[in-house]
Design a protein around this motif. Sequence first.
Motif, PDB file in Angstrom:
ATOM      1  N   TYR A 159       0.846  -1.202   0.000  1.00 52.64           N
ATOM      2  CA  TYR A 159       0.000   0.000   0.000  1.00 52.64           C
ATOM      3  C   TYR A 159       0.884   1.256   0.000  1.00 52.64           C
ATOM      4  O   TYR A 159       0.638   2.198  -0.751  1.00 52.64           O
ATOM      5  CB  TYR A 159      -0.932  -0.028   1.211  1.00 52.64           C
ATOM      6  N   ASP A 160       1.932   1.241   0.838  1.00 51.81           N
ATOM      7  CA  ASP A 160       2.811   2.418   0.934  1.00 51.81           C
ATOM      8  C   ASP A 160       3.498   2.706  -0.399  1.00 51.81           C
ATOM      9  O   ASP A 160       3.599   3.853  -0.838  1.00 51.81           O
ATOM     10  CB  ASP A 160       3.875   2.215   2.022  1.00 51.81           C
ATOM     11  N   LYS A 161       3.960   1.639  -1.035  1.00 53.29           N
ATOM     12  CA  LYS A 161       4.650   1.789  -2.327  1.00 53.29           C
ATOM     13  C   LYS A 161       3.660   2.297  -3.385  1.00 53.29           C
ATOM     14  O   LYS A 161       4.026   3.110  -4.259  1.00 53.29           O
ATOM     15  CB  LYS A 161       5.248   0.430  -2.744  1.00 53.29           C
ATOM     16  N   MET A 162       2.449   1.816  -3.286  1.00 53.31           N
ATOM     17  CA  MET A 162       1.399   2.237  -4.226  1.00 53.31           C
ATOM     18  C   MET A 162       1.222   3.759  -4.159  1.00 53.31           C
ATOM     19  O   MET A 162       1.165   4.450  -5.180  1.00 53.31           O
ATOM     20  CB  MET A 162       0.098   1.541  -3.806  1.00 53.31           C
ATOM     21  N   ILE A 163       1.138   4.263  -2.930  1.00 52.47           N
ATOM     22  CA  ILE A 163       0.987   5.717  -2.742  1.00 52.47           C
ATOM     23  C   ILE A 163       2.231   6.430  -3.277  1.00 52.47           C
ATOM     24  O   ILE A 163       2.136   7.442  -3.978  1.00 52.47           O
ATOM     25  CB  ILE A 163       0.753   6.051  -1.243  1.00 52.47           C
ATOM     26  N   GLU A 164       3.394   5.865  -2.947  1.00 48.75           N
ATOM     27  CA  GLU A 164       4.664   6.474  -3.402  1.00 48.75           C
ATOM     28  C   GLU A 164       4.720   6.607  -4.922  1.00 48.75           C
ATOM     29  O   GLU A 164       5.311   7.541  -5.466  1.00 48.75           O
ATOM     30  CB  GLU A 164       5.851   5.591  -2.975  1.00 48.75           C
ATOM     31  N   ASN A 165       4.097   5.650  -5.605  1.00 45.85           N
ATOM     32  CA  ASN A 165       4.158   5.630  -7.080  1.00 45.85           C
ATOM     33  C   ASN A 165       3.215   6.623  -7.750  1.00 45.85           C
ATOM     34  O   ASN A 165       3.242   6.773  -8.968  1.00 45.85           O
ATOM     35  CB  ASN A 165       3.813   4.227  -7.599  1.00 45.85           C
ATOM     36  N   VAL A 166       2.354   7.274  -6.966  1.00 47.46           N
ATOM     37  CA  VAL A 166       1.379   8.188  -7.577  1.00 47.46           C
ATOM     38  C   VAL A 166       1.911   9.620  -7.529  1.00 47.46           C
ATOM     39  O   VAL A 166       2.156  10.157  -6.450  1.00 47.46           O
ATOM     40  CB  VAL A 166       0.009   8.112  -6.845  1.00 47.46           C
ATOM     41  N   LYS A 167       2.061  10.219  -8.703  1.00 40.55           N
ATOM     42  CA  LYS A 167       2.540  11.601  -8.738  1.00 40.55           C
ATOM     43  C   LYS A 167       1.405  12.549  -8.342  1.00 40.55           C
ATOM     44  O   LYS A 167       1.563  13.469  -7.551  1.00 40.55           O
ATOM     45  CB  LYS A 167       3.051  11.943 -10.139  1.00 40.55           C
ATOM     46  N   HIS A 168       0.235  12.293  -8.940  1.00 45.41           N
ATOM     47  CA  HIS A 168      -0.947  13.080  -8.557  1.00 45.41           C
ATOM     48  C   HIS A 168      -2.190  12.194  -8.719  1.00 45.41           C
ATOM     49  O   HIS A 168      -2.362  11.545  -9.753  1.00 45.41           O
ATOM     50  CB  HIS A 168      -1.089  14.331  -9.432  1.00 45.41           C
ATOM     51  N   GLY A 169      -3.025  12.192  -7.719  1.00 44.77           N
ATOM     52  CA  GLY A 169      -4.253  11.398  -7.814  1.00 44.77           C
ATOM     53  C   GLY A 169      -5.113  11.563  -6.577  1.00 44.77           C
ATOM     54  O   GLY A 169      -4.890  12.460  -5.756  1.00 44.77           O
ATOM     55  N   ILE A 170      -6.105  10.687  -6.476  1.00 47.33           N
ATOM     56  CA  ILE A 170      -7.053  10.753  -5.355  1.00 47.33           C
ATOM     57  C   ILE A 170      -7.215   9.365  -4.757  1.00 47.33           C
ATOM     58  O   ILE A 170      -7.302   8.367  -5.496  1.00 47.33           O
ATOM     59  CB  ILE A 170      -8.424  11.283  -5.874  1.00 47.33           C
ATOM     60  N   LEU A 171      -7.235   9.297  -3.438  1.00 41.04           N
ATOM     61  CA  LEU A 171      -7.547   8.053  -2.728  1.00 41.04           C
ATOM     62  C   LEU A 171      -8.956   8.195  -2.162  1.00 41.04           C
ATOM     63  O   LEU A 171      -9.219   9.136  -1.408  1.00 41.04           O
ATOM     64  CB  LEU A 171      -6.530   7.835  -1.596  1.00 41.04           C
ATOM     65  N   VAL A 172      -9.849   7.284  -2.526  1.00 43.79           N
ATOM     66  CA  VAL A 172     -11.215   7.339  -1.987  1.00 43.79           C
ATOM     67  C   VAL A 172     -11.376   6.248  -0.933  1.00 43.79           C
ATOM     68  O   VAL A 172     -11.328   5.058  -1.239  1.00 43.79           O
ATOM     69  CB  VAL A 172     -12.283   7.159  -3.092  1.00 43.79           C
ATOM     70  N   GLU A 173     -11.527   6.669   0.316  1.00 40.39           N
ATOM     71  CA  GLU A 173     -11.793   5.708   1.389  1.00 40.39           C
ATOM     72  C   GLU A 173     -13.265   5.337   1.393  1.00 40.39           C
ATOM     73  O   GLU A 173     -13.625   4.202   1.684  1.00 40.39           O
ATOM     74  CB  GLU A 173     -11.409   6.300   2.754  1.00 40.39           C
ATOM     75  N   GLN A 174     -14.130   6.320   1.107  1.00 44.60           N
ATOM     76  CA  GLN A 174     -15.565   6.039   1.160  1.00 44.60           C
ATOM     77  C   GLN A 174     -16.336   6.973   0.214  1.00 44.60           C
ATOM     78  O   GLN A 174     -16.112   8.179   0.219  1.00 44.60           O
ATOM     79  CB  GLN A 174     -16.078   6.236   2.594  1.00 44.60           C
TER      80      GLN A 174
END
Lengths: 452, 443
Positions: free
Chosen positions: B347-362
């Motif tokens: 999960y951490d690496k996934m976030i690291e790989n995103v230059k710009h984006g959105i994470l939707v928890e809900q």
Amino acid sequence: MIQDLMQKIVEILGQTYYGDVRYEFNQRSGIGKNKSEESISTGSSNGLCVRAISDNKWYYLGFSIIDEKKILNQVQQLAKKIRNKKSQIWLQDPWELDKVVPVKENPDDLSFEEKMKTMREIFSQIIKNKKIINANVGIGNTKSETIFMNTEGSKLRQVLPYFKFVMAATSKENKRLENDYFVLAKQGGYDLFRKINIEEKINEIVKNAIIMLDAKQIKSGKYDIIVDPEISGVIAHESFGHGLEADQVVRDRSYLAPLKGKKVISDLVSIHDNGTIPGERGTSFFDDDGIGTKDNTLVDKGVLKQFMHDRQSCVLMNSEPTGNARAEDFSKKVFVRMTNTYISPGDWKLNELIKETKSGYYLIKSLTGMEDPLGGNMQMITARAMKIKNGELTGLFKGVGISGKVLEFLNNVDAVTSDFKITGSGCGKGKEDYVAVTTGGPYMRVKKAVIG
Amino acid sequence: MKEILNEIKKLANDFDIYSQLTKINEVHLEKNRVNFVNEVVDSGYSIRVLKGGLGFSASNIKSSETIKKTILNAIKSAEMTEKVKFEFPKQEKYSKVETVDKKIKNKGEEAVKNYAEELLNEIPKDVLLSFGKIRTYDNIISITNSQDLDIKREDTNFMVELSLIVKRNNKRMEFWPHEYRRRIQDLSINEIKKWVKIARDQTIAKHPKTEKTTVIFSPSMVLDGLGTVIGDHVTGSTKVNDVTKFDVEEKIASEKLTIISDGLYPYGLMSSEFDDEGVPQRKIPIIENGVFKNFVYDQFYAKKDNTKSTGNGLKQSEVFYTFDGKYGGQPSDQISNFYIKPGDVSYDKMIENVKHGILVEQFSWLSPDVVTGNFSSEIRAGYYVDNGQIGKPINGGLVIGNIFDMIRKISMISDKSLITSGGNVLAGVCPYIAFEDVQVAGK
């Protein structure tokens, strides 16, 4: 007699501050058909809900096995355990009622053969068009009896007849699938079905399912929109009404809590929750607190007039019960719930409204909606949309979501029609506790709405 | 069950009887205190009869008169529907599956009380628990049929729904989780700490801007998004009715995506030794590396499609108990636990790989159209991801897309799949998934 057992339960509950017992008996039958399957399904169920309150805490027992000795023993144990501790709850004089909603033509008097024959005929008509690859047709009815007794001495009984007819068409072209449906959900009998212009409705859903195969996506943004009565109703119910359920206020979970008596939305908009409209799904004579239902004006010309209450919330908020205490069934908690919720009609006609709109979208049919009682945000999906250009309907588009704050949205209403419709459906409080409701309203024009 | 069996043997040759006994214990909290205690026992049965067509009737009333009427209704319904090719399954060997939490079995009252106390202790003082629902289900399910099948299974379920409200600078924001598990320990207090953090972050949330960008879905949003649509298009009934978008061996998704209908996943919400017709549940590959592999079948649609049941004859749901709940509905071909094979990035690496984006928890409610796959859902709790880091919280705005298009644009799948439940689809074992080029409509 179940009443004898209920009387014994009420006598034991007399040891508590307040108690009641509710018996439910349901008998249902349904017939369905699609391309690969025919089904006839029948069922019956009963349940007994015993409730008592002590020190502001509710204690419930739910039984579907009516074993008198076991039930009385458990109720006795409960009464002994919780005792008579004062609670903030509305108490009133006892009343008695015994009402059976009459049905003109009882669906159960018709044979399964006859009803299945009708479903087969409708199915065949829907799939006649080559682009329609499947159809679902179904008809069902439930007779629902509720008996209620409480420690005040009230003795109530009501028998409500629910009726539903649904038909849907699915179209396919290459790999693209689309669909449309028609549903009628009310209280009443088979006569409701006979009044439907089936041919006209079949033509509508078939046409809509097919034309949607070419529908395009709207570019998301702010537009002037016209919403149809289904969408108006879902806005009144989901986006606005849930915030007026007073248990949400008591929980500090309603954005509308500080706004009673204030002008909150356009003065063209009035909203009612009326549990007494004959023949509608949300209608009953009394609620699950044993309180009579009534017509509650929630918003009058843009001014927030009142919240909906149960026996507890009304006392906590210095008000009176409104007949909105409802449970999904004997096994679930009674919450403050809506009944038949609608926006009142206005003066415009739909054709005038379209003609007077220079640019925007006409949104048709609500597919889903979700409440946000604390934030007052809207979440709603519509089935399709049409572009309005210089007062005329032009291109067809896929359904869109409506977003934004509901107060801002309803404040931007600048025209409301006299054309008005209400539709039966179901509602959850969150994602459970489903009850039968009706929502509806007029066509409304809303300026600068966020859709996409 | 014995009385029903004795009666039905007199009246029908081909039948099955499904019976369920459910004990429910429940506690509600309101503004950090208990305000509701509930104890329910419900017991019901359903009967299917094969007599030309396949008839069905159900009840929870055990009087001799109602039992006979229910059987006769099932017979009549079989006689009145079109003739079908069908047979009730024979008993087989069943794999042992973990479905029972000993802390719930026969101890529901104690379990909900203890969890409520623990929860109240864990809620920080600056967080209002506006309401909380804690519920256990303790089920015994039996199936018997005219093929001498006679089997029984037990399971437990646990439900938590909370409204966590945080106030900051006159702004009050909520996180509103609603989760089901088989075991209490699978909804640990650590999960609640995460929910409290999301609620706190929402008080400084901004509306997102309009753009096409990378969007990461949390496991439960993956379940509601992909599970709702893919789950529908992989059933035997959609194949027979020609309303599926999928063909076997067709490439329908990114190579990164592998999905299994896993009826044996330990403590999965739909896991059980046998389905609701008595056929062993199993693991059915649905999508392998982006290629569609198998449809799932119950007895009815297996016969229609000249194949064998895959053990997916499941009643509507096991834990969304309603008045005429599981025993009140017929088994139908449904995907079991919607299991997505974990990917190859943490999960951490996934976030690291995103230059710009959105994470939707809900989302407020992610409910795509099952036929078209279209959706347009409001972000209830999310975050910007910028330069490989979780950034400002976001709230509001719409994510607009089509599930069939999005599964072709998966860029990353996290390396852990978690038991999760959704609003539309009950049971999943899902990871975080990043989708590329997704439309966000905000300011």
